[in-house]
Scaffold this motif. Sequence first.
Motif, PDB file in Angstrom:
ATOM      1  N   PRO A   1      45.632  32.528  54.975  1.00  0.00           N
ATOM      2  CA  PRO A   1      44.286  32.675  55.641  1.00  0.00           C
ATOM      3  C   PRO A   1      43.726  31.342  56.079  1.00  0.00           C
ATOM      4  CG  PRO A   1      44.248  32.722  53.320  1.00  0.00           C
ATOM      5  CD  PRO A   1      45.466  32.623  53.489  1.00  0.00           C
ATOM      6  N   TYR A   2      44.600  30.262  55.826  1.00  0.00           N
ATOM      7  CA  TYR A   2      43.761  28.934  56.222  1.00  0.00           C
ATOM      8  C   TYR A   2      43.835  28.415  57.810  1.00  0.00           C
ATOM      9  CZ  TYR A   2      45.553  28.657  51.412  1.00  0.00           C
ATOM     10  OH  TYR A   2      45.588  28.838  50.076  1.00  0.00           O
ATOM     11  N   GLN A   3      42.772  27.892  57.864  1.00  0.00           N
ATOM     12  CA  GLN A   3      42.427  27.517  59.397  1.00  0.00           C
ATOM     13  C   GLN A   3      42.847  25.990  59.656  1.00  0.00           C
ATOM     14  OE1 GLN A   3      41.200  30.167  61.435  1.00  0.00           O
ATOM     15  NE2 GLN A   3      41.119  31.446  59.611  1.00  0.00           N
ATOM     16  N   THR A   4      43.429  25.545  58.776  1.00  0.00           N
ATOM     17  CA  THR A   4      43.858  24.201  58.949  1.00  0.00           C
ATOM     18  C   THR A   4      44.835  23.728  57.789  1.00  0.00           C
ATOM     19  OG1 THR A   4      43.158  21.649  59.414  1.00  0.00           O
ATOM     20  CG2 THR A   4      41.977  23.163  57.697  1.00  0.00           C
ATOM     21  N   TYR A   5      45.395  22.577  58.003  1.00  0.00           N
ATOM     22  CA  TYR A   5      46.269  22.057  56.944  1.00  0.00           C
ATOM     23  C   TYR A   5      45.615  21.908  55.814  1.00  0.00           C
ATOM     24  CZ  TYR A   5      49.441  18.692  54.619  1.00  0.00           C
ATOM     25  OH  TYR A   5      50.096  18.112  53.777  1.00  0.00           O
ATOM     26  N   VAL A   6      46.162  22.307  54.713  1.00  0.00           N
ATOM     27  CA  VAL A   6      45.549  22.396  53.246  1.00  0.00           C
ATOM     28  C   VAL A   6      46.250  21.505  52.357  1.00  0.00           C
ATOM     29  CG1 VAL A   6      44.328  24.371  53.360  1.00  0.00           C
ATOM     30  CG2 VAL A   6      46.524  24.397  52.626  1.00  0.00           C
ATOM     31  N   LEU A   7      45.635  20.741  51.491  1.00  0.00           N
ATOM     32  CA  LEU A   7      46.204  20.017  50.133  1.00  0.00           C
ATOM     33  C   LEU A   7      47.024  21.131  49.371  1.00  0.00           C
ATOM     34  CD1 LEU A   7      43.364  17.367  49.475  1.00  0.00           C
ATOM     35  CD2 LEU A   7      45.791  17.214  50.796  1.00  0.00           C
ATOM     36  N   TYR A   8      47.908  20.635  48.562  1.00  0.00           N
ATOM     37  CA  TYR A   8      48.635  21.530  47.782  1.00  0.00           C
ATOM     38  C   TYR A   8      47.516  21.901  46.616  1.00  0.00           C
ATOM     39  CZ  TYR A   8      52.073  23.080  44.207  1.00  0.00           C
ATOM     40  OH  TYR A   8      52.742  23.839  43.420  1.00  0.00           O
TER      41      TYR A   8
ATOM     42  N   PRO B   1      31.498  29.668  50.104  1.00  0.00           N
ATOM     43  CA  PRO B   1      30.784  30.237  48.612  1.00  0.00           C
ATOM     44  C   PRO B   1      30.759  31.733  48.769  1.00  0.00           C
ATOM     45  CG  PRO B   1      29.403  28.452  49.835  1.00  0.00           C
ATOM     46  CD  PRO B   1      30.535  28.577  50.552  1.00  0.00           C
ATOM     47  N   LEU B   2      30.651  32.561  49.716  1.00  0.00           N
ATOM     48  CA  LEU B   2      30.891  33.940  50.219  1.00  0.00           C
ATOM     49  C   LEU B   2      32.248  34.290  49.545  1.00  0.00           C
ATOM     50  CD1 LEU B   2      29.727  36.484  51.000  1.00  0.00           C
ATOM     51  CD2 LEU B   2      30.667  36.112  53.283  1.00  0.00           C
ATOM     52  N   GLY B   3      33.261  33.383  49.411  1.00  0.00           N
ATOM     53  CA  GLY B   3      34.633  33.897  48.942  1.00  0.00           C
ATOM     54  C   GLY B   3      34.622  34.204  47.459  1.00  0.00           C
ATOM     55  N   TYR B   4      33.475  33.463  46.832  1.00  0.00           N
ATOM     56  CA  TYR B   4      33.781  33.963  45.141  1.00  0.00           C
ATOM     57  C   TYR B   4      33.121  35.255  45.210  1.00  0.00           C
ATOM     58  CZ  TYR B   4      34.319  28.741  44.464  1.00  0.00           C
ATOM     59  OH  TYR B   4      34.654  27.446  44.587  1.00  0.00           O
ATOM     60  N   LEU B   5      32.432  35.940  46.042  1.00  0.00           N
ATOM     61  CA  LEU B   5      32.033  37.142  45.847  1.00  0.00           C
ATOM     62  C   LEU B   5      32.964  38.283  46.292  1.00  0.00           C
ATOM     63  CD1 LEU B   5      29.647  39.155  45.256  1.00  0.00           C
ATOM     64  CD2 LEU B   5      28.510  38.843  47.417  1.00  0.00           C
ATOM     65  N   THR B   6      33.631  37.776  47.590  1.00  0.00           N
ATOM     66  CA  THR B   6      34.494  38.728  48.162  1.00  0.00           C
ATOM     67  C   THR B   6      35.625  38.947  47.338  1.00  0.00           C
ATOM     68  OG1 THR B   6      35.434  36.940  49.608  1.00  0.00           O
ATOM     69  CG2 THR B   6      33.598  38.540  50.599  1.00  0.00           C
ATOM     70  N   ALA B   7      35.983  37.859  46.602  1.00  0.00           N
ATOM     71  CA  ALA B   7      37.355  37.839  45.757  1.00  0.00           C
ATOM     72  C   ALA B   7      36.995  38.763  44.487  1.00  0.00           C
ATOM     73  CB  ALA B   7      37.593  36.616  45.024  1.00  0.00           C
ATOM     74  N   LEU B   8      35.667  39.103  44.030  1.00  0.00           N
ATOM     75  CA  LEU B   8      35.592  40.021  43.151  1.00  0.00           C
ATOM     76  C   LEU B   8      36.378  41.417  43.029  1.00  0.00           C
ATOM     77  CD1 LEU B   8      34.441  40.450  40.160  1.00  0.00           C
ATOM     78  CD2 LEU B   8      32.293  41.392  41.396  1.00  0.00           C
TER      79      LEU B   8
ATOM     80  N   ALA C   1      41.037  37.083  49.945  1.00  0.00           N
ATOM     81  CA  ALA C   1      39.676  37.357  49.648  1.00  0.00           C
ATOM     82  C   ALA C   1      38.854  36.085  49.294  1.00  0.00           C
ATOM     83  CB  ALA C   1      39.633  38.284  48.443  1.00  0.00           C
ATOM     84  N   LEU C   2      39.270  35.068  48.471  1.00  0.00           N
ATOM     85  CA  LEU C   2      38.665  33.912  48.581  1.00  0.00           C
ATOM     86  C   LEU C   2      38.168  33.413  49.771  1.00  0.00           C
ATOM     87  CD1 LEU C   2      40.539  32.323  45.582  1.00  0.00           C
ATOM     88  CD2 LEU C   2      38.285  32.794  45.442  1.00  0.00           C
ATOM     89  N   TYR C   3      39.106  33.458  50.943  1.00  0.00           N
ATOM     90  CA  TYR C   3      38.461  32.919  52.183  1.00  0.00           C
ATOM     91  C   TYR C   3      38.128  33.994  53.142  1.00  0.00           C
ATOM     92  CZ  TYR C   3      40.953  28.708  50.662  1.00  0.00           C
ATOM     93  OH  TYR C   3      41.287  27.631  49.959  1.00  0.00           O
ATOM     94  N   VAL C   4      37.565  35.073  52.238  1.00  0.00           N
ATOM     95  CA  VAL C   4      36.581  35.959  53.108  1.00  0.00           C
ATOM     96  C   VAL C   4      37.384  36.724  54.108  1.00  0.00           C
ATOM     97  CG1 VAL C   4      34.313  36.487  54.105  1.00  0.00           C
ATOM     98  CG2 VAL C   4      34.575  34.362  52.937  1.00  0.00           C
ATOM     99  N   GLN C   5      38.649  37.109  53.771  1.00  0.00           N
ATOM    100  CA  GLN C   5      39.598  37.889  54.779  1.00  0.00           C
ATOM    101  C   GLN C   5      40.301  39.017  53.835  1.00  0.00           C
ATOM    102  OE1 GLN C   5      42.315  35.434  57.236  1.00  0.00           O
ATOM    103  NE2 GLN C   5      40.873  33.707  56.692  1.00  0.00           N
ATOM    104  N   PHE C   6      40.595  39.914  54.580  1.00  0.00           N
ATOM    105  CA  PHE C   6      41.383  41.034  53.873  1.00  0.00           C
ATOM    106  C   PHE C   6      42.913  41.168  54.303  1.00  0.00           C
ATOM    107  CE2 PHE C   6      42.276  45.741  53.577  1.00  0.00           C
ATOM    108  CZ  PHE C   6      42.351  45.777  52.584  1.00  0.00           C
ATOM    109  N   GLU C   7      43.779  41.406  53.288  1.00  0.00           N
ATOM    110  CA  GLU C   7      45.215  41.678  53.656  1.00  0.00           C
ATOM    111  C   GLU C   7      45.670  43.309  53.109  1.00  0.00           C
ATOM    112  OE1 GLU C   7      48.531  41.879  52.884  1.00  0.00           O
ATOM    113  OE2 GLU C   7      48.672  41.077  54.787  1.00  0.00           O
ATOM    114  N   PRO C   8      45.742  44.060  54.230  1.00  0.00           N
ATOM    115  CA  PRO C   8      45.966  45.394  53.581  1.00  0.00           C
ATOM    116  C   PRO C   8      47.117  45.714  53.249  1.00  0.00           C
ATOM    117  CG  PRO C   8      46.005  45.167  56.168  1.00  0.00           C
ATOM    118  CD  PRO C   8      45.582  43.822  55.638  1.00  0.00           C
ATOM    119  N   VAL C   9      48.248  45.024  53.520  1.00  0.00           N
ATOM    120  CA  VAL C   9      49.478  45.515  52.830  1.00  0.00           C
ATOM    121  C   VAL C   9      49.545  44.968  51.428  1.00  0.00           C
ATOM    122  CG1 VAL C   9      52.001  44.689  52.906  1.00  0.00           C
ATOM    123  CG2 VAL C   9      50.801  45.063  54.910  1.00  0.00           C
TER     124      VAL C   9
END
Length: 284
Positions: A69-76, A154-161, A238-246
């Motif tokens: 769900p990352y939109q750019t290069y992320v650190l480990y 910040p919203l990711g902490y809520l959607t991850a619940l 979920a932490l990045y406010v997205q949903f993975e149905p599988v």
Amino acid sequence: MKADVTAQRIGRLDAVGYLICLGGIVRRELLRFFNQKERFFSALVRPLVWLFIFAAGFRNTLGVSIEPPYQTYVLYEAYVVPGLAVMIQLFNGMQSSLSMVYDREVGSMKVLLTSPYPRWLLLLAKLIAGVAVSIVQAYAFLAVAYFWETDIPPLGYLTALPAFLATGLMLGAIGLFLSSLVRQLENFASVMNFVIFPMFFASSALYPLWRIRESSETLYWICELNPFSHAVQLVRYALYVQFEPVACAVVVGVALAFFGMAVIAYDPGRGIMARRGGPPGENT
């Protein structure tokens, strides 16, 4: 008319009794957790050591390229945070099952399993209590990881619940079923080692699966079929406010399957407990 009212009151009393039983078991587990402060801090040591020491050392060699769900290069460090949070739930689920083995033999569950309450209610209460504890631990870890360039919105902490709730139920259900297979407390540690470490390391918690596929196709499919990988992906999205149905379908399906097997295994009439003669004290 009076008989109907009486029957309705009895029905309500049964429902109220179920809720009291459920609330009592959950409250007991939460009180046990908050009274054992060393358990809380020890649960955070393992993921924080990995985040602060190992992730810092691998930062320049194991960076993750752009992929959902990352939109750019992320650190480990940012990549491993969701997996480490779910790892807390994995260890908590196994620890809760360890306490279930103890309680079943000499603790409160020995009495509750001989009560008129249905087994599924008792096991569900134990499962919910363990999930509540694991969610508290996971969010405590995320609170510390917030200061480590994780870039979680910040919203990711809520959607991850809801995702943490689903993954906690799945891992707790697996632990409940495993606890039904173990008769003696001292044998459970070896079972945990055969479950925890393969599930954790053969997953997408520490490295993306495309990297594993470059090394071994067989290992890639083992990781792909590992339900822990889907649990990590569900929380990661979920932490990045997205949903993975599988991932959601796999987690919910595995949770229902293992909880159903645990209920059957703890049924003294047809499950594993039947072949063992039920929990101690049930036949007396």
